[in-house]
Write a protein that holds these residues in place. Structure first.
Motif: not given
Length: 275
Positions: A76-101
């Motif tokens: 949920f940390n937008a800065d971390a998600v952006a940093a992962a994108a720079v490293l070409n690592i698939r990290v998204i800003q989503r809640d685990v309960c939403d993904i569960m559904r």
């Protein structure tokens, strides 16, 4: 507070840090370390080709320990998600309960490292991770070990709004029984990475007792504590220099890694009565 049934210690009310808090703290040097002992332990359980979901992934350092996996990180940390994108690592800003559904039983492995102790509803997070794991898959969870020196660290980072709960080995066994998980394996990270912190703690406690008082059992960052730590620093160095055998050190370090298997014929363990 401490629950006698589960062995879980917790703070009430569970005041969790918000996005701004974690964005600020993530800028501390070493907060997202790429080579944690728990990463190496967990990686040994994950085969090539596995579908892996990491909850609270930070910038996705864990994937660097894995071989040819289909990896998705949630953060949920937008800065971390952006940093992962720079490293070409698939990290998204989503809640685990939403993904569960959206994707029930879609992953071979779900994992979370140093996350459960930060959330105000850890049971809901565990339930979501179990639901996302395929029958026969693994759930891997890691938290600071409340039975190690960590519970005596008296550090502001070990209380709200950072850490809301403290986890013992007994709690992991309760989770396995409550949710119908099997083949529980508990691993304790070695003390090596935190040997200096342990030695400082032991020396500071000794100095305080010699001076006739006890440090606060939960959090103590008072000027008096600072003076005690300064007095104890040479003693801590002496203690470390005197360690000549492995048995001189604590048997367990900072973190416990719990590895569970979701049964192939899974029942809904969340609906069972608590033992």
């Amino acid at each position: 507070m401490r629950d006698e049934v589960t062995g879980l210690s917790f703070f009430d009310p569970p005041v969790a840090g918000d996005a701004a808090f974690y964005a600020a703290i993530a800028r501390r040097h070493g907060y997202h370390r790429p080579d944690k002992a728990e990463f190496r332990i967990a990686a040994d359980y994950i085969p090539s080709g596995a579908r892996v979901l990491e909850v609270g992934a930070g910038i996705g350092h864990f994937v660097g320990h894995l071989r040819d996996v289909d990896y998705l990180g949630l953060e949920f940390n937008a800065d971390a998600v952006a940093a992962a994108a720079v490293l070409n690592i698939r990290v998204i800003q989503r809640d685990v309960c939403d993904i569960m559904r959206e994707r029930p039983e879609s992953f071979d492995v779900t994992c979370a490292f140093q996350v459960l102790e930060h959330v105000s509803a850890p049971r809901a997070m565990i339930e979501a991770m179990i639901a996302l794991t395929r029958p026969g898959g693994l759930i891997i969870l890691a938290t600071p070990n409340a039975e190690s020196y960590v519970s005596r660290s008296r550090d502001l980072l070990n209380v709200p709004p950072h850490h809301l709960t403290w986890w013992e080995d007994r709690t992991w066994r309760w989770i396995a029984g409550t949710f119908g998980l099997v083949d529980l394996h508990l691993h304790h990270t070695p003390i090596d990475e935190m040997l200096g912190a342990w030695a400082q703690l032991v020396a500071s406690e000794g100095i305080a007792r010699q001076l006739g008082f006890e440090l606060d059992p939960v959090v103590d960052e008072s000027p008096l504590r600072e003076r005690v730590d300064a007095l104890a620093a040479p003693l801590a160095c002496t203690l470390l220099a005197g360690l000549t055998r492995r048995t001189d050190c604590p048997a367990i370090g900072h973190t416990t890694v719990a590895v569970f298997t979701k049964p192939a014929a899974a029942s809904n363990g969340a609906e069972r009565a608590n033992p």
